[in-house]
Design a protein around this motif. Structure first.
Motif, mmCIF file in Angstrom:
data_model
loop_
_atom_site.group_PDB
_atom_site.id
_atom_site.type_symbol
_atom_site.label_atom_id
_atom_site.label_comp_id
_atom_site.label_asym_id
_atom_site.label_seq_id
_atom_site.Cartn_x
_atom_site.Cartn_y
_atom_site.Cartn_z
ATOM 1 N N HIS A 112 -0.862 37.293 27.905
ATOM 2 C CA HIS A 112 -1.007 37.911 29.230
ATOM 3 C C HIS A 112 0.305 37.887 30.011
ATOM 4 O O HIS A 112 0.299 37.932 31.240
ATOM 5 N N GLY A 113 1.427 37.764 29.318
ATOM 6 C CA GLY A 113 2.720 37.719 30.004
ATOM 7 C C GLY A 113 2.986 36.311 30.516
ATOM 8 O O GLY A 113 2.555 35.315 29.923
ATOM 9 N N ARG A 114 3.679 36.239 31.664
ATOM 10 C CA ARG A 114 4.010 34.935 32.230
ATOM 11 C C ARG A 114 2.727 34.183 32.571
ATOM 12 O O ARG A 114 1.836 34.727 33.216
ATOM 13 N N SER A 115 2.657 32.942 32.160
ATOM 14 C CA SER A 115 1.456 32.123 32.328
ATOM 15 C C SER A 115 1.864 30.684 32.576
ATOM 16 O O SER A 115 3.006 30.296 32.332
ATOM 17 N N GLN A 116 0.893 29.888 33.037
ATOM 18 C CA GLN A 116 1.143 28.466 33.269
ATOM 19 C C GLN A 116 0.005 27.666 32.660
ATOM 20 O O GLN A 116 -1.176 27.911 32.948
ATOM 21 N N ARG A 117 0.373 26.704 31.833
ATOM 22 C CA ARG A 117 -0.628 25.838 31.213
ATOM 23 C C ARG A 117 -1.242 24.902 32.245
ATOM 24 O O ARG A 117 -0.589 24.506 33.209
ATOM 25 N N LEU A 118 -2.494 24.522 31.987
ATOM 26 C CA LEU A 118 -3.214 23.587 32.839
ATOM 27 C C LEU A 118 -3.718 22.427 31.998
ATOM 28 O O LEU A 118 -4.225 22.621 30.891
ATOM 29 N N LEU A 119 -3.587 21.231 32.551
ATOM 30 C CA LEU A 119 -4.106 20.029 31.903
ATOM 31 C C LEU A 119 -5.410 19.656 32.584
ATOM 32 O O LEU A 119 -5.427 19.399 33.794
ATOM 33 N N SER A 126 -11.739 18.589 30.037
ATOM 34 C CA SER A 126 -10.798 17.898 29.143
ATOM 35 C C SER A 126 -10.311 18.777 27.991
ATOM 36 O O SER A 126 -9.301 18.464 27.369
ATOM 37 N N ASN A 127 -10.992 19.873 27.715
ATOM 38 C CA ASN A 127 -10.582 20.777 26.639
ATOM 39 C C ASN A 127 -9.738 21.944 27.145
ATOM 40 O O ASN A 127 -9.469 22.883 26.397
ATOM 41 N N ALA A 128 -9.324 21.919 28.398
ATOM 42 C CA ALA A 128 -8.594 23.056 28.982
ATOM 43 C C ALA A 128 -7.345 23.410 28.177
ATOM 44 O O ALA A 128 -7.098 24.587 27.899
ATOM 45 N N LEU A 129 -6.574 22.437 27.782
ATOM 46 C CA LEU A 129 -5.345 22.726 27.043
ATOM 47 C C LEU A 129 -5.646 23.325 25.674
ATOM 48 O O LEU A 129 -5.065 24.352 25.294
ATOM 49 N N SER A 130 -6.575 22.730 24.933
ATOM 50 C CA SER A 130 -6.903 23.256 23.598
ATOM 51 C C SER A 130 -7.615 24.607 23.685
ATOM 52 O O SER A 130 -7.500 25.416 22.761
ATOM 53 N N ARG A 131 -8.301 24.880 24.781
ATOM 54 C CA ARG A 131 -8.959 26.185 24.977
ATOM 55 C C ARG A 131 -7.998 27.219 25.557
ATOM 56 O O ARG A 131 -8.377 28.369 25.735
ATOM 57 N N ALA A 132 -6.789 26.809 25.876
ATOM 58 C CA ALA A 132 -5.782 27.695 26.489
ATOM 59 C C ALA A 132 -6.273 28.246 27.828
ATOM 60 O O ALA A 132 -6.113 29.424 28.132
#
Length: 184
Positions: A112-119, A126-132
């Motif tokens: 989706h272009g520029r994005s920011q990861r969330l922890l 708790s699965n936010a990172l692995s679920r992208a």
């Protein structure tokens, strides 16, 4: 970050944000202090509101100033596409939005272009990172969707904002800020 002195105590209420949701967000900011290094700003997503309302509140907790933006919820949270989040889920493959406290992480360029990861900081996300589960811009989060459909489109659980709003979100939060998503 400026030191917190008696003159610079965090606000206790922000206009337009449900008080229980604000209190939970501030408590989460304090609980997760090691990962939430930007202590003077937070974002709260009030999923009691429908997607046609500006329900992403970007808040300066030192002076109470806030900006509100449109933000999507996940397909799996609103299977009938009513515009209202019906349920949260942290399950892989659910395509649903998860609730709780998130810390903003690094930026990248992806699908989706520029994005920011969330922890995800809570058992409910708790699965936010692995679920992208990330912050990104999307055409289906643009304001013109309201004119044609009366609501925003849905993500796969991400916090998608309009193309013109993404930089505002990045500028407000930066890395190490708290996003709190929930219902009052």
């Amino acid at each position: 970050m400026p030191a917190i002195t008696p003159e610079r105590l965090p606000v206790r209420h922000v206009s337009g944000v449900a008080q229980p949701l604000f209190e939970r967000a501030m408590a989460a900011r304090d609980t997760h202090g090691a990962l939430v290094t930007q202590r003077d700003r937070i974002a709260i997503v009030d999923f009691d509101a429908p997607s046609y309302r500006s329900r992403l509140h970007m808040i300066d907790v030192m002076n109470g100033a806030s900006q509100r933006l449109l933000v999507t919820h996940g397909i799996g949270s609103d299977r009938g596409h009513t515009g209202y989040l019906q349920q949260f889920s942290n399950d892989d493959g659910s395509e649903a939005t998860c609730e709780g406290a998130f810390a903003t992480s690094d930026y990248y360029v992806g699908q989706h272009g520029r994005s920011q990861r969330l922890l995800g900081l809570d058992p409910t996300n708790s699965n936010a990172l692995s679920r992208a589960i990330v912050i990104h811009a999307a055409w289906y989060a643009n304001k013109d969707m309201l004119l044609t459909h009366g609501k925003l489109g849905r993500s796969q659980g991400c916090f998608a904002v309009g193309d013109a709003e993404l930089q505002r979100v990045f500028d407000h939060l930066g890395e190490g800020a708290l996003i709190y998503a929930g219902k009052a």
